[in-house]
Each structure stands twice: as structure tokens, then as C-alpha cells.
Design an enzyme around this catalytic site. Structure first.
Site, mmCIF file in Angstrom:
data_model
loop_
_atom_site.group_PDB
_atom_site.id
_atom_site.type_symbol
_atom_site.label_atom_id
_atom_site.label_comp_id
_atom_site.label_asym_id
_atom_site.label_seq_id
_atom_site.Cartn_x
_atom_site.Cartn_y
_atom_site.Cartn_z
ATOM 1 N N CYS A 11 -12.539 15.008 -8.890
ATOM 2 C CA CYS A 11 -12.567 15.933 -10.024
ATOM 3 C C CYS A 11 -11.220 16.622 -10.228
ATOM 4 O O CYS A 11 -10.438 16.775 -9.292
ATOM 5 C CB CYS A 11 -13.606 17.005 -9.788
ATOM 6 S SG CYS A 11 -15.218 16.375 -9.375
ATOM 7 N N ARG B 115 -6.732 10.711 -11.163
ATOM 8 C CA ARG B 115 -7.461 11.101 -9.963
ATOM 9 C C ARG B 115 -8.805 10.384 -9.863
ATOM 10 O O ARG B 115 -9.419 10.360 -8.798
ATOM 11 C CB ARG B 115 -7.707 12.609 -9.980
ATOM 12 C CG ARG B 115 -6.442 13.434 -9.878
ATOM 13 C CD ARG B 115 -6.702 14.876 -10.205
ATOM 14 N NE ARG B 115 -7.498 15.552 -9.219
ATOM 15 C CZ ARG B 115 -7.031 16.150 -8.131
ATOM 16 N NH1 ARG B 115 -5.743 16.134 -7.896
ATOM 17 N NH2 ARG B 115 -7.827 16.762 -7.287
ATOM 18 N N TRP C 15 -15.973 13.576 -11.077
ATOM 19 C CA TRP C 15 -16.229 12.334 -10.324
ATOM 20 C C TRP C 15 -17.550 12.573 -9.617
ATOM 21 O O TRP C 15 -17.632 13.415 -8.717
ATOM 22 C CB TRP C 15 -15.090 12.106 -9.334
ATOM 23 C CG TRP C 15 -15.091 10.778 -8.649
ATOM 24 C CD1 TRP C 15 -14.584 9.608 -9.130
ATOM 25 C CD2 TRP C 15 -15.578 10.483 -7.329
ATOM 26 N NE1 TRP C 15 -14.731 8.608 -8.200
ATOM 27 C CE2 TRP C 15 -15.345 9.116 -7.089
ATOM 28 C CE3 TRP C 15 -16.194 11.220 -6.324
ATOM 29 C CZ2 TRP C 15 -15.692 8.487 -5.895
ATOM 30 C CZ3 TRP C 15 -16.550 10.605 -5.141
ATOM 31 C CH2 TRP C 15 -16.291 9.248 -4.935
ATOM 32 N N ASN D 222 -14.486 21.817 -8.361
ATOM 33 C CA ASN D 222 -14.204 20.604 -7.591
ATOM 34 C C ASN D 222 -14.689 20.851 -6.176
ATOM 35 O O ASN D 222 -14.507 21.951 -5.657
ATOM 36 C CB ASN D 222 -12.694 20.333 -7.487
ATOM 37 C CG ASN D 222 -12.072 19.999 -8.811
ATOM 38 O OD1 ASN D 222 -12.763 19.850 -9.808
ATOM 39 N ND2 ASN D 222 -10.753 19.902 -8.812
ATOM 40 N N GLY D 223 -15.236 19.830 -5.535
ATOM 41 C CA GLY D 223 -15.681 19.999 -4.152
ATOM 42 C C GLY D 223 -17.177 19.849 -4.048
ATOM 43 O O GLY D 223 -17.836 19.325 -4.954
ATOM 44 N N GLU E 16 -3.670 -4.077 4.489
ATOM 45 C CA GLU E 16 -3.302 -3.373 3.259
ATOM 46 C C GLU E 16 -3.383 -4.332 2.061
ATOM 47 O O GLU E 16 -3.854 -3.968 0.981
ATOM 48 C CB GLU E 16 -1.888 -2.776 3.409
ATOM 49 C CG GLU E 16 -1.267 -2.214 2.150
ATOM 50 C CD GLU E 16 -2.069 -1.090 1.472
ATOM 51 O OE1 GLU E 16 -3.089 -0.667 2.024
ATOM 52 O OE2 GLU E 16 -1.676 -0.681 0.366
ATOM 53 N N LYS F 186 -5.705 -3.813 -1.288
ATOM 54 C CA LYS F 186 -5.137 -3.793 -2.647
ATOM 55 C C LYS F 186 -5.931 -4.725 -3.555
ATOM 56 O O LYS F 186 -6.269 -4.368 -4.677
ATOM 57 C CB LYS F 186 -3.667 -4.273 -2.640
ATOM 58 C CG LYS F 186 -2.634 -3.290 -2.189
ATOM 59 C CD LYS F 186 -2.262 -2.223 -3.178
ATOM 60 C CE LYS F 186 -3.077 -0.977 -3.057
ATOM 61 N NZ LYS F 186 -3.018 -0.166 -1.888
ATOM 62 N N GLU G 281 -9.420 -3.277 -4.364
ATOM 63 C CA GLU G 281 -9.359 -2.107 -5.251
ATOM 64 C C GLU G 281 -9.095 -2.492 -6.694
ATOM 65 O O GLU G 281 -9.709 -1.955 -7.606
ATOM 66 C CB GLU G 281 -8.174 -1.210 -4.849
ATOM 67 C CG GLU G 281 -8.355 -0.357 -3.660
ATOM 68 C CD GLU G 281 -7.132 0.542 -3.495
ATOM 69 O OE1 GLU G 281 -7.257 1.733 -3.730
ATOM 70 O OE2 GLU G 281 -6.045 0.032 -3.115
ATOM 71 N N HIS H 161 -13.547 -17.340 15.832
ATOM 72 C CA HIS H 161 -14.680 -16.799 16.600
ATOM 73 C C HIS H 161 -15.866 -16.476 15.710
ATOM 74 O O HIS H 161 -16.706 -15.663 16.080
ATOM 75 C CB HIS H 161 -14.225 -15.574 17.397
ATOM 76 C CG HIS H 161 -13.192 -15.918 18.424
ATOM 77 N ND1 HIS H 161 -13.502 -16.614 19.574
ATOM 78 C CD2 HIS H 161 -11.856 -15.717 18.452
ATOM 79 C CE1 HIS H 161 -12.389 -16.817 20.276
ATOM 80 N NE2 HIS H 161 -11.374 -16.284 19.611
ATOM 81 N N LYS I 124 -8.116 8.979 -6.832
ATOM 82 C CA LYS I 124 -6.800 8.972 -6.202
ATOM 83 C C LYS I 124 -6.805 9.795 -4.933
ATOM 84 O O LYS I 124 -6.239 9.412 -3.917
ATOM 85 C CB LYS I 124 -5.762 9.528 -7.202
ATOM 86 C CG LYS I 124 -4.331 9.579 -6.675
ATOM 87 C CD LYS I 124 -3.758 8.198 -6.503
ATOM 88 C CE LYS I 124 -2.350 8.196 -5.943
ATOM 89 N NZ LYS I 124 -1.973 6.870 -5.420
#
Ligand code: AGP
Length: 608
Positions: free
Chosen positions: A2, A27, A75, A101-102, A481, A485, A488, A504, A603
Site C-alpha cells: 500500500c 509498490r 494491496w 498501510n500495514g 536469482e 526473475k 516474477e 537425485h 515492491k
């Protein structure tokens, strides 16, 4: 996550809030809203969807003239994305609007208490309790009502409130969620992040946990938890608004990929003097590393993967046992960490809730803390014992690229410094490493030239439903990484595997046409990795080999080679990751994905 913007000042607040909300889009969010005080009445307009949808909805109301407003991007956490769950939320009397927010952890018990007093709830959010609780506490002074309200809240919050009674005033509060206040002339603006306020002013103050503030056109008053007025340091943003704009690129992600050499150079240059690490700006000392027992790196996502590279190089150069921990797991695992240990937190935003919680746990147990962080003045930077800033500049795309590269550079510096402090590297040897490290920006620009080749490969493989990234050692760390990527940005399932581990079990998933991207940049294990690659090729995989060796495609080994420049193995992730970022980018583009704002992602993840 948010985002909050609030404006009070000489200009019409609506365009200022909308422009701030556009700047906070990066964000991650699913709905947005605005509350304005016009002619002493409160008006709230909100909608599920994008800021442009909110923008259109606001226009449909005709001209709104107000000098005070708050806005929000949500969000979803409690309750699905919907018009009704969007912020701002309004109190029962319709005269108070709040954005938050939170997460309010005790919202259920507060809700029951408020329902018993006759407050009715229209949304599923935790935030709506704050609006009603505020009304319950309101006796004509908004700041006092907010201070009383926050005392009853458990959890994390950044809150902004406007009331119809005080049409030119915003009150706000913060705990474990970022909030800054831009100080202008005849206008002041609050925001979750610098991009939201930079169109109005470059001067800002950072609200600390448990502080509250009253913001009017004339000024900003800040109060601590005891209700005492406190004076605040004014910070000045040292980058221009153009740094947070696309500058001719189609997406922020591509712009930021191309800015990596600069990010790495800016991070390294001030910290290397006469080819030796210079940590004078941090509180790091050779004694710290001489005596340290273990290093615990804690981070999330890409920052964790930068930490994995850090673990390799610190152990290799300084011979200090080093663990790279998933931050969300760390504090619940009763970690073995005390005053003999160093905790390194790695974070672009410096506001990731899991990372902050892990750092606080390490501190509580007596460990010293070092934050490798990009956002100046962020919570991680303020709370750690020492800070090593990555000078990557503002990173807007949700998928990190240049901040990750800058984090690797910071890790290299720490490793060389630690190894020198322990007397393992002589000055001459350290200078050799620093020379290689300083060459990286130029080599990164060189790898960006693989762009066309990678775009071509993406055009061939963008339809694959599953991809494996394999490698050994540092290449395995970079593979993790690379895999993140791709997931995402393109929503393609992918996994990173230690090349020797595939046999394995996971090799059963390799079939005709499975895409395997193999990273092989360490001479010591190159042949071993080749054997692993041959075994997937023999089972029908299409293989892209990313290597610094002078090899060409070979039907027994690989279909394509992406050639990258040579550096020492410990530093190779800085180069091998670049074509991987490009591959994720172009596959995402071919698949029609929302590159800068991938679905479901934020973000800066400020909730646990
Ligand atoms: C990276 O592309 C991701 N967006 C994500 O994994 C990110 O690295 C993670 O959430 C940590 O964020 P931070 O660096 O701001 O702490």
C-alpha cells in the site's frame, strides 16, 4: 504494498495526490482512492483497479477544488480487492476519513468492541476499525484522537487522517511502516516514499516509530509517544525526479538493467581508495571481523540471493562461517546467534517487514548488525549498527535488477575488507581483488550487448511452460536469482538447481523441449557442470549455456551459448545475471505480462 499520499497547501490537492499515487504504483496495488475536504464536507472516491480508473472516476464528479486531500493505493491483505475494501475508510458520522498501510493485528477484538457500541462495518478490512475507533476517541482535536487511537492498536501502521472539522489539516502516525513528510513553502505533503513527494519538494523529514504529526499549510508539528513536541532533521533528496521516470525506455525494468554499470560504479567508487576497501564512512572496524565467530546474512527474495553470493565470497576470502538465512524463517528458528556474531541484513527498500524483524531478533540476542541497503534513511538503515548504502538510485520496477547488482558489489567489498582484517589477504592480494571488482562496471556494459541475442532466444522459448536454471557454487547462487526473475516477470514456472543435484530426483521432469539454462563460469567445476548439462541434453532438453569460455553450441551439450566476459569466479554472478535479467524481461514482453508491476507482487513487502 500500500501507498499513502496526503497534501495540504496552496495548490489544488487533487492533481498533487493523483500524481503522487501514480508515482507509488510501482509498490504494487489493486485498488486506489482519495478523500477530499471540499466546502467543509468530506468526499471519498475510490475504486478497484488502477490509478487511471480512479483518475477517470474523479473526473466524472466534475471539478473538485480543495487544498487538502489524502490518497491511497491498496494491496489487499484483509478482504479481496474491491471498491468497498479500498481506502480511504470513513467513520460512522461520515466526517473522518483514514488511509492506512500495514496490518492491525487486534482488529477483530476492536471490531467486536466497536460493534457492541453500535458502529457498523461495511468492509472486510482491518483498517475500518481505525476509522471508527478514531471517531470514538475524537473530542474535537484530531491529533489527540489519533494519539489515543494508536495506543489501542497492535500491529504495524502508517496512517493519514482528514476530518471535515479541520479542513486544512492532516494528522498522521507511524509504527513499523514508512512515512515521510515533505516540507514545502506554503504546502506540505506526506508520502510512503520519496517519489510520491518529490514533485512538490525535495526537503523531507522521516517519521519515526510511535511518532504522530499534524500537517497544515503553515507547518508540520511532530510528537513522540509521550506527546512531547520533537524537532526533526530535514533531509534533502539528492536525485532528480527524472531518475524516477522512464527516460525513453518502454519499461523501468529495462532502464534499470541498463543502469547497472552506474549503480555498481557508484556503490564501489567511494569505498575503494588506492585499490583497497575504505569503510571509513561505516562503523565497521577490522576488530569486528578479526573476532567475529559467524556471519548471519538475513534477507528476502533477490536480496537473499545476493546474500548467497555474499556467503560464498566471504567464506572463500575471509574463511568466516557464513549463513544466508531466509528472513521470514530466521526469528522463529531460535537462531544460534549472540554477541560474537555479525548479522548482515540486505535490503533494497530497508522496509521489508521480515528482514527488519530478523534484524531486531539478531540485535536482541546481542549480535552486531550491518545493513546493506539502498533507501537512505529507511528503517534498516536507521536501526542497524553500521550501514553500507548501495548507491543504485531509485529502483521503480518491482523486479529488482540494479539494486541486486549493487548489493553484490557491497558484498564483495565486505568480503575483501573482512579477509584483510583477518590477515588472510595481504594488501597486494586485496588490491588484486579490488582491481577486478573495479573492472565490473565496464564488463557489465559489455554483457548488456548480448541484448539482441537474448531477445532472439526469448522469442524462441517464450512458449515453454517450465524452465530450469542450473549451476554450481556461485553459478548456483546466480541461478536462483535468474529463476526468481523469470517467475516474477513472465509467470513461467521455473526452478533453480545445483547442477549436481538434479540427478537425485528432479531430472525426471526433463523431457523433450524442457528449457534448461546452465551457468558455468567457474573453471574449477566447469567440467563437472558440463557432465550435468550433457545428462539433461541427452533427455531432450533445450539448453542455453551461459559461460565465459570460448565455446560454441554443440549438439551433445547445448543449443545456444551466451558468451559473457571473463572475471574471477567469485565475481562472475555480476556478469552472468545480466543476460538472465534480459531473458526474463523479453520472455515477459513476449507473453504480454505487466513488466514493471507483475501480478500479485509489491515492491516493498511491509507485512510479515
Ligand atoms: C525482487 O525482484 C523481488 N521483488 C523481491 O524478491 C525483493 O528482492 C524482496 O522482496 C526483498 O525486498 P527488499 O530488498 O526491499 O528487502
Amino acid at each position: 504494498m500500500c501507498g499513502i499520499v496526503g497534501y495540504v497547501g496552496k495548490n489544488n490537492a487533487v492533481p498533487v495526490i493523483l500524481s503522487g499515487l501514480y508515482k507509488l504504483e510501482y509498490r504494487g496495488y489493486d485498488s486506489a482512492g482519495i478523500a477530499v475536504i471540499e466546502n467543509e464536507a468530506l468526499k471519498v472516491i475510490k475504486t478497484k483497479g488502477r490509478i487511471k480508473d480512479l483518475d477517470e472516476k474523479i473526473r466524472s464528479y466534475g471539478e473538485i477544488n480543495t487544498n487538502c486531500a489524502i490518497g491511497h493505493t491498496r494491496w489487499a491483505t484483509h478482504g479481496a480487492p474491491s471498491d468497498v475494501n479500498s481506502h480511504p475508510h470513513i467513520s460512522k458520522n461520515g466526517r473522518i476519513a483514514i488511509v492506512h498501510n500495514g496490518i492491525i493485528e487486534n482488529f477483530l477484538e476492536l471490531r467486536e468492541m466497536l460493534e457492541a457500541k453500535g458502529f457498523e462495518f461495511v468492509s472486510q478490512t482491518d483498517t475500518e476499525v481505525v476509522a471508527h475507533l478514531f471517531e470514538l476517541n475524537y473530542k474535537g482535536n484530531a491529533l489527540e484522537a489519533l494519539q489515543d487511537t494508536t495506543k489501542q492498536l497492535r500491529g504495524s501502521y502508517a496512517i493519514g487522517v482528514v476530518t471535515a472539522d479541520a479542513p486544512s489539516e492532516i494528522v498522521c502516525a507511524r509504527k513499523d511502516n514508512p512515512l515521510i513528510i515533505g516540507i514545502g513553502e506554503g504546502e506540505n505533503i506526506l508520502g510512503s516514499d520519496i517519489p510520491a513527494i518529490i514533485g512538490t519538494t525535495k526537503n523531507y523529514i522521516i517519521l519515526n516509530d510511535n511518532e504522530t504529526a499534524r500537517v497544515t499549510c503553515e507547518g508540520v508539528e511532530v510528537y513522540n509517544a509521550l506527546g512531547d513536541n520533537v524537532s526533526k532533521e530535514i533531509h534533502v533528496v539528492d536525485w532528480d525526479i527524472s531518475a524516477a521516470e522512464k527516460g525513453g525506455y518502454e519499461h523501468f525494468m529495462m532502464k534499470e538493467i541498463c543502469e547497472q554499470a552506474k549503480a555498481v560504479k557508484d556503490t564501489l567508487s567511494p569505498r575503494i581508495t588506492k585499490l583497497l576497501p575504505n569503510m571509513s564512512e561505516t562503523k565497521l572496524s577490522p576488530e569486528m571481523f578479526k573476532n567475529v565467530r559467524n556471519i548471519h546474512i538475513v534477507a528476502c527474495g533477490s536480496a537473499l540471493y545476493a546474500g548467497l553470493v555474499g556467503k560464498h565470497i566471504i567464506e572463500k576470502l575471509a574463511r568466516i562461517p557464513c549463513l544466508a538465512n531466509v528472513a521470514s524463517e530466521f526469528r522463529y528458528n531460535d537462531p544460534i546467534i549472540d554477541e560474537n556474531d555479525l548479522c548482515i541484513v540486505v535490503s533494497q527498500s530497508g522496509e521489508t517487514a521480515d528482514t527488519l524483524a530478523a534484524m531486531r531478533e539478531a540485535k536482541k540476542r546481542g549480535a552486531k548488525t550491518l545493513a546493506i541497503v539502498n533507501v537512505v534513511g529507511s528503517s534498516a538503515a536507521r536501526e542497524a549498527d553500521s550501514v553500507l548504502y548501495t548507491w543504485a538510485g531509485p529502483e521503480i520496477a518491482v523486479a529488482t535488477t540494479k539494486a541486486y547488482s549493487a548489493q553484490l558489489s557491497a558484498m564483495y567489498l565486505v568480503a575483501v575488507y573482512a579477509a584483510m582484517s583477518k590477515g588472510i589477504l595481504t594488501e597486494e592480494m586485496a588490491m588484486g581483488y579490488c582491481k577486478e571488482i573495479m573492472d565490473l562496471p565496464e564488463l557489465i556494459d559489455e554483457v548488456i550487448k548480448t541484448r539482441e541475442q537474448v531477445q532472439y532466444l526469448a522469442s524462441i522459448y517464450s512458449n515453454r511452460s517450465s524452465t530450469f536454471f542450473i549451476g554450481r557454487g556461485i553459478d548456483y547462487a546466480a541461478a536462483q536469482e535468474a529463476s526468481l526473475k523469470l517467475k516474477e516477470i513472465s509467470y513461467v514456472h521455473s526452478e533453480a538447481y545445483a547442477a549436481g543435484e538434479l540427478k537425485h530426483g528432479t531430472i525426471s521432469l526433463i523431457e523433450d523441449g524442457t528449457l534448461v539454462v546452465a551457468l558455468a563460469n567457474d573453471d574449477d567445476v566447469y567440467e563437472k557442470t558440463l557432465s550435468n548439462i550433457k545428462s539433461v541434453k541427452a533427455r531432450g532438453a533445450n539448453v542455453i549455456l551461459v559461460t565465459n569460455k570460448n565455446v560454441t553450441a554443440d549438439p551433445e551439450i547445448c543449443d545456444h551459448v551466451i558468451k559473457i566476459p571473463k572475471t574471477i569466479a567469485e565475481l562472475s554472478a555480476s556478469l552472468s545475471i545480466v543476460p538472465m535479467q534480459l531473458l526474463a524481461y523479453y520472455i515477459g514482453v513476449y507473453r504480454g505480462c505487466d513488466i514493471d508491476m507483475p501480478r500479485n507482487l509489491a515492491k516493498s513487502v511491509t507485512v510479515e
